[in-house]
Design a protein around this motif. Structure first.
Motif, short mmCIF file in Angstrom:
data_model
loop_
_atom_site.label_atom_id
_atom_site.label_comp_id
_atom_site.label_asym_id
_atom_site.label_seq_id
_atom_site.Cartn_x
_atom_site.Cartn_y
_atom_site.Cartn_z
N VAL A 78 -27.97 -6.37 -87.88
CA VAL A 78 -27.93 -7.37 -86.81
C VAL A 78 -29.05 -7.07 -85.81
CG1 VAL A 78 -26.58 -8.28 -84.88
CG2 VAL A 78 -25.49 -7.92 -87.11
N THR A 79 -29.20 -5.79 -85.49
CA THR A 79 -30.29 -5.41 -84.58
C THR A 79 -31.65 -5.75 -85.18
OG1 THR A 79 -28.95 -3.61 -83.71
CG2 THR A 79 -31.32 -3.48 -83.31
N TRP A 90 -32.39 -8.01 -87.23
CA TRP A 90 -32.54 -9.48 -87.12
C TRP A 90 -32.89 -9.89 -85.70
CZ3 TRP A 90 -33.18 -13.98 -89.46
CH2 TRP A 90 -32.77 -15.16 -88.82
N LYS A 91 -32.09 -9.37 -84.75
CA LYS A 91 -32.29 -9.77 -83.36
C LYS A 91 -33.65 -9.36 -82.82
CE LYS A 91 -29.12 -9.25 -80.12
NZ LYS A 91 -27.96 -8.67 -79.39
N LYS A 92 -34.02 -8.14 -83.17
CA LYS A 92 -35.27 -7.57 -82.62
C LYS A 92 -36.48 -7.83 -83.51
CE LYS A 92 -33.14 -5.36 -79.21
NZ LYS A 92 -33.24 -5.94 -77.89
N ILE A 141 -25.54 -12.72 -88.95
CA ILE A 141 -26.88 -13.02 -88.39
C ILE A 141 -27.08 -14.54 -88.24
CG2 ILE A 141 -27.94 -10.88 -89.24
CD1 ILE A 141 -29.48 -13.60 -90.82
N THR A 183 -26.18 -15.25 -84.96
CA THR A 183 -26.86 -14.48 -83.90
C THR A 183 -28.27 -15.01 -83.67
OG1 THR A 183 -25.64 -12.55 -84.69
CG2 THR A 183 -27.45 -12.14 -83.14
N PRO A 184 -28.58 -15.42 -82.47
CA PRO A 184 -29.96 -15.84 -82.21
C PRO A 184 -30.89 -14.63 -82.09
CG PRO A 184 -28.65 -15.98 -80.20
CD PRO A 184 -27.72 -15.51 -81.28
N GLN A 185 -32.13 -14.81 -82.50
CA GLN A 185 -33.10 -13.71 -82.38
C GLN A 185 -33.58 -13.59 -80.95
OE1 GLN A 185 -36.01 -14.82 -85.38
NE2 GLN A 185 -35.33 -13.11 -86.64
N ASP A 186 -33.85 -12.34 -80.54
CA ASP A 186 -34.42 -12.15 -79.20
C ASP A 186 -35.84 -12.69 -79.20
OD1 ASP A 186 -32.12 -10.90 -78.59
OD2 ASP A 186 -32.95 -8.88 -78.43
#
Lengths: 187, 284
Positions: free
Chosen positions: A56-57, A59-61, B72, B75-78
């Protein structure tokens, strides 16, 4: 090596929010990452939670990944290793006040005995000389600082670094040998 | 900075093992940008860890894959924070300038100019002082280095001298102690009954050394001279050095030597011995 262009494309797709690209990267890298996570966190369901958290990280980052600063694999590896070590440290802290006495005893008895159950038999690290094996084990998989290792094993800080160097050097050699063997076999 | 030493210290490997302090982490990252050797070393070490991770790979359960993909998707990406362009600041600043009363600006500029000059002068002075100090220190350092190198040269030459001296003593010792070397005592005559000298003589190879510690100090302008008596005739073997107890090794062509004798002669020696000044004599 021809994979690199393909991987680069997947990365930049993922950075644009492409979930299919993400899934392909997951398929490519998750076994290696899970291998590392579950070597740090023995408990399977917890290791899986951590792996999920890591992806998840990732993906997010994704957009903050910068190819100029290093490889994508290493970037993910660092995320996984750091998260796992954080969890391990938290666990250790919680069990610390219960087990301080026991642990001290266990450490005093023998480092070797401790490594038998933490390192798998097919693991190349297990084939390294004992002192280098211990360095990798403590620094990478137990998240000790160099100072802690130096105190734990009663060796100077500089020696911890040099041994780290030898250990990585040995790993490099091992993989070069494996690569040569692989090439010989596949020619 | 010594890059090889830096690499050899193992800090890059410790970095790759995630075991460095925050400060060291930044240091490695920064240096790897500056030095290609460090960047390459880092890349190789990271690659080793990647290969290692692959070697211990373990497939996670399929259910986990589904769960992660689901997660994911929700979950939106930063978003990477865009860097604020400098231009914007200028644009904001311009209208303010227009609004400001024109009359005041020149004064502000004057003060600004004065301040700038002041700052430039101060900084220059500081720089001048600092560089003078640096020159002085570097001069002192050079002098100290020179001194150190001089004294180490002196020591070296002294050591060489000592070594040579020791070698000659050892050589003499081994000659004196050789089984074929005989020790001949030259005894004092009426001129000086308590004088004596010793000749170490090896008849096999015709070598001799004289020890003259039993002789008195010669009068000024005088020097002792050593003779070999061969078939009744004195043969000159050279004058003795006042300062040394032992002569260097003397090679004698004629093996038929009957005696050794020492006379006191004018400085530089004589062609024939002055028999009235015969100090010591000893038969072979």
């Amino acid at each position: 090596m021809s994979q690199t262009a393909e991987v680069n494309k997947l990365i930049s797709e993922m950075q644009k929010g492409n979930e299919v690209a993400f899934a392909q990267l997951y398929d490519r890298y998750s076994p290696a990452l899970y291998g590392v996570v579950s070597k740090i966190i023995r408990e399977e369901s917890l290791a899986q939670d951590i792996l999920q958290d890591c992806f998840v990280t990732i993906w997010k980052k994704a957009q903050s990944f910068d190819a100029d600063k290093g490889s994508f694999f290493t970037w993910m590896l660092n995320i996984c290793r750091n998260k796992s070590i954080d969890v391990l440290r938290k666990q250790n802290r919680e069990s610390d006040h219960l087990n301080t006495m026991k642990e001290t005893e266990a450490l005093d008895t023998k480092e070797g005995a401790m490594n038998v159950n933490t390192i798998g038999l097919n693991d190349v690290v297990s084939k390294l000389p004992e002192e280098q094996k211990i360095i990798i084990e403590y620094l990478y998989f137990k998240g000790y600082t160099q100072k802690e290792v130096s105190e734990e094993l009663n060796i100077p800080l500089g020696t911890v670094k040099t041994r780290a160097r030898y250990a990585i050097g040995e790993l490099r050699k091992t993989f070069t040998t494996l690569l040569v063997l692989w090439i010989l076999k596949n020619i | 900075m010594d890059i090889k030493e830096y690499i050899a210290s193992g800090i890059i490997d410790s970095y790759v093992l995630g075991a460095v302090s925050e400060q060291e982490r930044q240091e490695v990252q920064c240096l790897s940008k500056i030095y290609p050797e460090i960047r390459e070393e880092l890349r190789i070490a990271e690659e080793a860890m990647e290969r290692y991770a692959e070697s211990i790979a373990k497939a996670p359960p399929a259910a986990l894959r589904a769960s992660i993909l689901e997660k994911i998707a929700a979950t939106p990406q930063d978003e990477e924070t865009p860097i604020v362009p400098l231009k914007k600041v200028e644009e904001e600043a311009t209208p303010e300038k227009d609004e400001a009363p024109i009359r005041i600006l020149p004064v502000a500029y004057k003060w600004g100019a004065v301040a700038s000059v002041f700052i430039i002068v101060t900084v220059s002075l500081l720089y001048f002082n600092a560089s003078t100090e640096a020159d002085k220190l570097s001069g002192e350092l050079t002098a100290m280095k020179q001194e150190a190198s001089d004294s180490s040269k002196t020591l070296e030459s002294k050591l060489n001298e000592l070594q040579l001296a020791m070698e000659s003593v050892q050589e003499r010792e081994s000659f004196i102690n050789a089984p074929s070397t005989r020790k001949l005592l030259l005894e004092g005559t009426d001129v000086k009954p308590d004088a004596n000298a010793t000749v170490y003589y090896d008849a096999d190879n015709g070598n001799a050394i004289l020890a003259s510690s039993g002789l008195p100090a010669p009068d000024t302008g005088k020097q002792f001279q050593l003779w070999a008596i061969v078939d009744g005739t004195p043969v000159d073997l050279g004058v003795l050095d006042k300062d040394s107890t032992f002569t260097p090794r003397i090679s004698l062509d004629n093996a038929n030597i009957q005696a050794f004798a020492i006379t006191l002669e004018p400085e530089g020696g004589s062609k024939v011995p002055t028999l009235e000044q015969l100090y010591v004599i000893g038969n072979v």
